[in-house]
Design an enzyme around this catalytic site. Structure first.
Site, PDB file in Angstrom:
ATOM      1  N   SER A   1     103.597  23.927  69.494  1.00 15.60           N
ATOM      2  CA  SER A   1     104.323  25.557  69.885  1.00 15.60           C
ATOM      3  C   SER A   1     103.278  26.753  69.741  1.00 15.60           C
ATOM      4  CB  SER A   1     105.241  25.249  68.370  1.00 15.60           C
ATOM      5  OG  SER A   1     106.753  24.663  67.914  1.00 15.60           O
TER       6      SER A   1
ATOM      7  N   TYR B   1     108.245  30.302  61.845  1.00 15.65           N
ATOM      8  CA  TYR B   1     108.920  29.813  60.856  1.00 15.65           C
ATOM      9  C   TYR B   1     109.620  30.845  59.990  1.00 15.65           C
ATOM     10  CZ  TYR B   1     107.311  26.927  64.543  1.00 15.65           C
ATOM     11  OH  TYR B   1     106.051  26.215  65.939  1.00 15.65           O
TER      12      TYR B   1
ATOM     13  N   TYR C   1     109.950  22.159  78.346  1.00 11.16           N
ATOM     14  CA  TYR C   1     109.124  21.659  76.954  1.00 11.16           C
ATOM     15  C   TYR C   1     108.560  21.171  76.446  1.00 11.16           C
ATOM     16  CZ  TYR C   1     110.082  22.839  72.231  1.00 11.16           C
ATOM     17  OH  TYR C   1     109.848  22.673  70.648  1.00 11.16           O
TER      18      TYR C   1
ATOM     19  N   LYS D   1     104.099  28.812  73.051  1.00 12.74           N
ATOM     20  CA  LYS D   1     105.366  28.985  72.931  1.00 12.74           C
ATOM     21  C   LYS D   1     105.046  30.774  73.657  1.00 12.74           C
ATOM     22  CE  LYS D   1     108.288  26.467  70.624  1.00 12.74           C
ATOM     23  NZ  LYS D   1     109.019  25.821  68.945  1.00 12.74           N
TER      24      LYS D   1
ATOM     25  N   VAL E   1     102.861  22.799  65.135  1.00  8.43           N
ATOM     26  CA  VAL E   1     102.605  21.324  64.421  1.00  8.43           C
ATOM     27  C   VAL E   1     101.283  20.454  64.807  1.00  8.43           C
ATOM     28  CG1 VAL E   1     105.298  21.368  63.422  1.00  8.43           C
ATOM     29  CG2 VAL E   1     104.279  20.399  65.834  1.00  8.43           C
TER      30      VAL E   1
END
Length: 315
Positions: free
Chosen positions: A70, A249, A197, A73, A267
């Site tokens: 992530s 998060y 993705y 992103k 992660v």
């Protein structure tokens, strides 16, 4: 913010942090729900700092590639803003989620509009934006070339085994994509957006490469080596603001409280940290805490920020 020439010796600080992390036994747990990530040695730890005046300081396993997951992103958000600008915010929010990164609950309450671009649903919408006018292979290639450009390193590649592992086990992400499609917030078929993705999450980078790629955010949107603008200063600030408030998060508030700089986790155990006007940081330790963020990586950045007085809230 502390000026670069008034800092304590950064090499010593990174060496001390890496040595302390090497002694830690409470390293968290690797992400086994993506089988390829579950194979990574939890004993690994690397950290890199790239200062705006050009210094590259490394410690530990800073040159070993890992799956950035992530953290990617940040780069896809940058690309999407370059394509459609603030129109993006009609499809993705800018608020912390307060829920796990793959939660479907908020989508139901908020009519298929993801809370922010860093949770999985938001990043899937970003992938859908980047698909416009492209085949998935072309969109994936554009993302990879952008990351290679930022890192000034064309050896960076996508780990196809990790991408395949994510697709094989990505049932929750398929559910998120189909749910958003039902609200009209995906313009392409879910499997196409998800293909983009899964592949950008499977980009492999070392701490050195990741810290270099983040330099533009630490330098007001400009590459400090070439002086070329990647994004405007305002956009760099806004991306940094989202990293601070949403980059970890439902652990984002705690990271901001303890570390005090913008950061984006993955992660795979990586974290990209930005010290505006000073340096770009990358840390990697595969074991995760209860919120899915690198346990030792978060601790290491907290210690480094204290040693260097790097909080954005510092006088």
């Amino acid at each position: 913010m502390v000026e670069i020439d008034t800092m304590p010796e950064l090499e010593q600080a990174l060496a001390e942090v890496a040595a302390e992390m090497a002694e830690r036994t409470d390293r968290g747990s690797v992400a086994t729900y993506i089988p390829q990530l579950g194979k990574v040695d939890p004993g690994k730890f690397g950290i890199a700092a790239v200062t705006n005046d050009g210094r590259v300081i490394l410690a530990g396993d800073a040159d070993q590639p890992f799956s950035i997951q992530s953290v990617s992103k940040v780069f896809t958000l940058t690309l999407a803003l370059g394509k459609i600008g603030d129109a993006l915010w009609h499809r993705v929010g800018r608020e912390p989620s307060g829920n796990p990164f793959n939660s479907i609950v908020q989508l139901e309450h908020e009519n298929g509009i993801p809370r922010n671009p860093f949770i999985n649903a938001g990043a899937i919408v970003i992938s859908d934006v980047l698909l416009a006018g492209h085949q998935p292979r072309e969109a994936i290639g554009e993302i990879l070339r952008f990351v290679q450009f930022l890192a000034d390193d064309d050896t960076i590649v996508i780990d196809r085994e990790v991408a395949a592992s994510e697709r094989a086990t990505g049932h929750r992400n398929f559910a998120l994509a189909n749910y958003m499609k039902s609200f009209g917030n995906l313009h392409h078929e879910p499997e196409l957006a998800l293909g983009v993705y899964f592949h950008h999450c499977a980009i492999g980078m070392s701490c050195r490469q990741l810290a270099i790629a983040g330099r533009f955010l630490a330098n007001g949107g400009r590459n400090p080596t070439t002086g070329h603008s990647v994004v405007s200063t305002e956009r760099a600030r806004r991306i940094g603001a989202l990293m601070l408030t949403c980059g970890h998060y439902d652990g984002s508030g705690d990271f901001a409280f303890r570390v005090g700089i913008p950061g984006k986790s993955g992660v795979g155990g990586g974290i990209l940290g930005i010290v505006p006007g000073v340096a770009s940081l990358a840390v990697w330790s595969p074991g995760l805490n209860e919120n899915g963020n690198s346990k030792l990586g978060s601790i290491a950045l907290e210690k480094l920020a204290r040693m260097m007085n790097w909080s954005i809230f510092a006088p």
